[in-house]
Design a protein around this motif. Sequence first.
Motif, PDB file in Angstrom:
ATOM      1  N   ASN A   9      32.135 -59.622-102.960  1.00 15.65           N
ATOM      2  CA  ASN A   9      30.832 -60.267-103.109  1.00 15.65           C
ATOM      3  C   ASN A   9      30.661 -61.370-102.063  1.00 15.65           C
ATOM      4  OD1 ASN A   9      30.267 -58.651-105.301  1.00 15.65           O
ATOM      5  ND2 ASN A   9      31.124 -60.107-106.750  1.00 15.65           N
ATOM      6  N   LYS A  10      31.790 -61.903-101.588  1.00 16.16           N
ATOM      7  CA  LYS A  10      31.751 -62.934-100.555  1.00 16.16           C
ATOM      8  C   LYS A  10      31.592 -62.281 -99.186  1.00 16.16           C
ATOM      9  CE  LYS A  10      34.822 -66.188-102.897  1.00 16.16           C
ATOM     10  NZ  LYS A  10      36.081 -66.922-102.785  1.00 16.16           N
ATOM     11  N   THR A  11      30.920 -62.976 -98.291  1.00 18.67           N
ATOM     12  CA  THR A  11      30.768 -62.494 -96.925  1.00 18.67           C
ATOM     13  C   THR A  11      32.071 -62.731 -96.170  1.00 18.67           C
ATOM     14  OG1 THR A  11      28.432 -63.051 -96.974  1.00 18.67           O
ATOM     15  CG2 THR A  11      29.421 -62.721 -94.806  1.00 18.67           C
ATOM     16  N   ILE A  12      32.507 -61.717 -95.457  1.00 12.88           N
ATOM     17  CA  ILE A  12      33.723 -61.815 -94.646  1.00 12.88           C
ATOM     18  C   ILE A  12      33.305 -61.760 -93.185  1.00 12.88           C
ATOM     19  CG2 ILE A  12      35.955 -60.778 -94.120  1.00 12.88           C
ATOM     20  CD1 ILE A  12      35.890 -59.517 -96.921  1.00 12.88           C
ATOM     21  N   LYS A  13      33.870 -62.657 -92.376  1.00 10.20           N
ATOM     22  CA  LYS A  13      33.514 -62.732 -90.966  1.00 10.20           C
ATOM     23  C   LYS A  13      34.766 -62.578 -90.099  1.00 10.20           C
ATOM     24  CE  LYS A  13      31.855 -66.875 -91.523  1.00 10.20           C
ATOM     25  NZ  LYS A  13      31.958 -67.492 -92.750  1.00 10.20           N
ATOM     26  N   ILE A  14      34.558 -62.197 -88.860  1.00  6.59           N
ATOM     27  CA  ILE A  14      35.652 -62.145 -87.893  1.00  6.59           C
ATOM     28  C   ILE A  14      36.207 -63.555 -87.751  1.00  6.59           C
ATOM     29  CG2 ILE A  14      36.237 -61.766 -85.461  1.00  6.59           C
ATOM     30  CD1 ILE A  14      34.157 -59.515 -85.445  1.00  6.59           C
ATOM     31  N   GLY A  15      37.527 -63.680 -87.766  1.00  8.81           N
ATOM     32  CA  GLY A  15      38.188 -64.974 -87.661  1.00  8.81           C
ATOM     33  C   GLY A  15      38.609 -65.544 -89.009  1.00  8.81           C
ATOM     34  N   ASP A  16      38.049 -65.011 -90.110  1.00  5.65           N
ATOM     35  CA  ASP A  16      38.473 -65.468 -91.436  1.00  5.65           C
ATOM     36  C   ASP A  16      39.937 -65.118 -91.659  1.00  5.65           C
ATOM     37  OD1 ASP A  16      35.962 -66.413 -92.037  1.00  5.65           O
ATOM     38  OD2 ASP A  16      35.447 -64.791 -93.434  1.00  5.65           O
ATOM     39  N   PHE A  61      46.542 -54.041 -88.730  1.00  2.00           N
ATOM     40  CA  PHE A  61      46.577 -53.511 -90.086  1.00  2.00           C
ATOM     41  C   PHE A  61      45.137 -53.164 -90.449  1.00  2.00           C
ATOM     42  CE2 PHE A  61      50.284 -56.057 -89.615  1.00  2.00           C
ATOM     43  CZ  PHE A  61      51.259 -55.496 -90.426  1.00  2.00           C
ATOM     44  N   VAL A  62      44.905 -52.000 -91.054  1.00  2.93           N
ATOM     45  CA  VAL A  62      43.551 -51.617 -91.457  1.00  2.93           C
ATOM     46  C   VAL A  62      43.494 -51.461 -92.970  1.00  2.93           C
ATOM     47  CG1 VAL A  62      42.931 -50.502 -89.290  1.00  2.93           C
ATOM     48  CG2 VAL A  62      44.008 -49.157 -91.073  1.00  2.93           C
ATOM     49  N   THR A  63      42.345 -51.847 -93.531  1.00  2.00           N
ATOM     50  CA  THR A  63      42.151 -51.728 -94.968  1.00  2.00           C
ATOM     51  C   THR A  63      40.674 -51.719 -95.285  1.00  2.00           C
ATOM     52  OG1 THR A  63      42.891 -52.564 -97.110  1.00  2.00           O
ATOM     53  CG2 THR A  63      42.205 -54.198 -95.487  1.00  2.00           C
ATOM     54  N   THR A  64      40.344 -51.392 -96.514  1.00  2.00           N
ATOM     55  CA  THR A  64      38.968 -51.469 -96.996  1.00  2.00           C
ATOM     56  C   THR A  64      38.962 -52.245 -98.305  1.00  2.00           C
ATOM     57  OG1 THR A  64      39.173 -49.383 -98.183  1.00  2.00           O
ATOM     58  CG2 THR A  64      38.280 -49.271 -95.967  1.00  2.00           C
ATOM     59  N   ILE A  65      37.929 -53.073 -98.477  1.00  2.00           N
ATOM     60  CA  ILE A  65      37.784 -53.839 -99.715  1.00  2.00           C
ATOM     61  C   ILE A  65      36.315 -53.974-100.067  1.00  2.00           C
ATOM     62  CG2 ILE A  65      39.904 -55.176 -99.436  1.00  2.00           C
ATOM     63  CD1 ILE A  65      38.220 -57.519 -98.500  1.00  2.00           C
ATOM     64  N   VAL A 107      41.188 -61.747 -89.612  1.00  2.59           N
ATOM     65  CA  VAL A 107      40.247 -60.639 -89.490  1.00  2.59           C
ATOM     66  C   VAL A 107      39.859 -60.534 -88.016  1.00  2.59           C
ATOM     67  CG1 VAL A 107      38.000 -59.735 -90.174  1.00  2.59           C
ATOM     68  CG2 VAL A 107      39.384 -61.005 -91.840  1.00  2.59           C
ATOM     69  N   LYS A 108      40.289 -59.443 -87.364  1.00  2.00           N
ATOM     70  CA  LYS A 108      40.013 -59.228 -85.943  1.00  2.00           C
ATOM     71  C   LYS A 108      38.683 -58.517 -85.734  1.00  2.00           C
ATOM     72  CE  LYS A 108      42.822 -59.966 -82.635  1.00  2.00           C
ATOM     73  NZ  LYS A 108      42.818 -61.113 -81.753  1.00  2.00           N
ATOM     74  N   ASP A 109      38.412 -57.536 -86.598  1.00  2.88           N
ATOM     75  CA  ASP A 109      37.155 -56.810 -86.505  1.00  2.88           C
ATOM     76  C   ASP A 109      36.771 -56.357 -87.904  1.00  2.88           C
ATOM     77  OD1 ASP A 109      34.909 -55.798 -85.306  1.00  2.88           O
ATOM     78  OD2 ASP A 109      35.928 -54.215 -84.193  1.00  2.88           O
ATOM     79  N   ILE A 110      35.484 -56.053 -88.068  1.00  7.18           N
ATOM     80  CA  ILE A 110      34.967 -55.772 -89.397  1.00  7.18           C
ATOM     81  C   ILE A 110      33.813 -54.789 -89.305  1.00  7.18           C
ATOM     82  CG2 ILE A 110      33.327 -57.667 -89.354  1.00  7.18           C
ATOM     83  CD1 ILE A 110      34.136 -58.246 -92.234  1.00  7.18           C
ATOM     84  N   TYR A 111      33.690 -53.962 -90.321  1.00  2.00           N
ATOM     85  CA  TYR A 111      32.557 -53.060 -90.425  1.00  2.00           C
ATOM     86  C   TYR A 111      32.150 -52.995 -91.887  1.00  2.00           C
ATOM     87  CZ  TYR A 111      29.887 -48.762 -90.718  1.00  2.00           C
ATOM     88  OH  TYR A 111      28.910 -47.838 -90.973  1.00  2.00           O
ATOM     89  N   LEU A 112      30.880 -53.229 -92.173  1.00  4.52           N
ATOM     90  CA  LEU A 112      30.340 -53.151 -93.525  1.00  4.52           C
ATOM     91  C   LEU A 112      29.545 -51.855 -93.630  1.00  4.52           C
ATOM     92  CD1 LEU A 112      29.921 -54.534 -96.278  1.00  4.52           C
ATOM     93  CD2 LEU A 112      27.915 -55.643 -95.306  1.00  4.52           C
ATOM     94  N   ASP A 113      29.991 -50.932 -94.500  1.00  8.26           N
ATOM     95  CA  ASP A 113      29.305 -49.640 -94.595  1.00  8.26           C
ATOM     96  C   ASP A 113      28.135 -49.689 -95.581  1.00  8.26           C
ATOM     97  OD1 ASP A 113      30.364 -49.366 -97.172  1.00  8.26           O
ATOM     98  OD2 ASP A 113      31.947 -47.990 -96.553  1.00  8.26           O
ATOM     99  N   THR A 144      31.163 -51.680 -98.674  1.00  5.15           N
ATOM    100  CA  THR A 144      32.612 -51.771 -98.515  1.00  5.15           C
ATOM    101  C   THR A 144      32.927 -52.325 -97.136  1.00  5.15           C
ATOM    102  OG1 THR A 144      32.929 -49.866 -99.963  1.00  5.15           O
ATOM    103  CG2 THR A 144      34.769 -50.460 -98.531  1.00  5.15           C
ATOM    104  N   TYR A 145      33.802 -53.320 -97.097  1.00  2.00           N
ATOM    105  CA  TYR A 145      34.249 -53.894 -95.832  1.00  2.00           C
ATOM    106  C   TYR A 145      35.449 -53.100 -95.310  1.00  2.00           C
ATOM    107  CZ  TYR A 145      31.465 -58.153 -96.436  1.00  2.00           C
ATOM    108  OH  TYR A 145      30.439 -59.049 -96.566  1.00  2.00           O
ATOM    109  N   HIS A 146      35.380 -52.688 -94.077  1.00  2.00           N
ATOM    110  CA  HIS A 146      36.507 -52.079 -93.379  1.00  2.00           C
ATOM    111  C   HIS A 146      37.039 -53.166 -92.458  1.00  2.00           C
ATOM    112  CE1 HIS A 146      35.316 -47.948 -94.605  1.00  2.00           C
ATOM    113  NE2 HIS A 146      34.134 -48.563 -94.692  1.00  2.00           N
ATOM    114  N   LEU A 147      38.301 -53.534 -92.646  1.00  2.00           N
ATOM    115  CA  LEU A 147      38.858 -54.680 -91.929  1.00  2.00           C
ATOM    116  C   LEU A 147      39.976 -54.253 -90.992  1.00  2.00           C
ATOM    117  CD1 LEU A 147      39.215 -57.167 -94.928  1.00  2.00           C
ATOM    118  CD2 LEU A 147      37.330 -57.010 -93.300  1.00  2.00           C
ATOM    119  N   LEU A 148      39.994 -54.861 -89.830  1.00  2.98           N
ATOM    120  CA  LEU A 148      41.101 -54.757 -88.887  1.00  2.98           C
ATOM    121  C   LEU A 148      41.758 -56.131 -88.875  1.00  2.98           C
ATOM    122  CD1 LEU A 148      42.469 -52.867 -86.781  1.00  2.98           C
ATOM    123  CD2 LEU A 148      41.031 -53.963 -85.075  1.00  2.98           C
TER     124      LEU A 148
END
Length: 159
Positions: free
Chosen positions: A112-119, A105-109, A80-86, A90-94
Amino acid sequence: MNRKRIALITSLIFLSDCSIESFNPLKNDLKNDVQAVSQSHKKKTSDKYPDISKELDITSMEQYSSNVLFMNLTLRNFHVKDIYLDDQGTYHLLLTPLKTSNQYFVTTIKSNKTIKIGDKITIQGFINGKVKVHDEYSFSSKYNGKKAVSVIVDHFEIN
């Protein structure tokens, strides 16, 4: 094999087991056919999401046209390079295949778990062509204009 043949073979095996207890030369052949069919079915379900690194060169996705990049794949242990929680949670992941990679690669998911940069994350989903990262993704401005591959997620696992 089609379904009719499988049903016929299955019924013949059942009938041969029930009615004839003596030597039946077809019995073993039919059982082998059924075993072969069941093994090929298992292979198909596990091949629904082949590993992206075995199908495509993930270090240089530029060589592929958007028309080619429509397939089910597994992105295994992507960073996970970058992240945005709307506002909807919904997590928007780079994502990148390697920590130092500049192939995005970009996606949205929803998670319930917290996602952090570097995961690290493993995604099974559908590659949905090429996109450009822009302000609407709400990633860091340093990624604006970068080319990426869009992924629609069917299943994911945070590693």
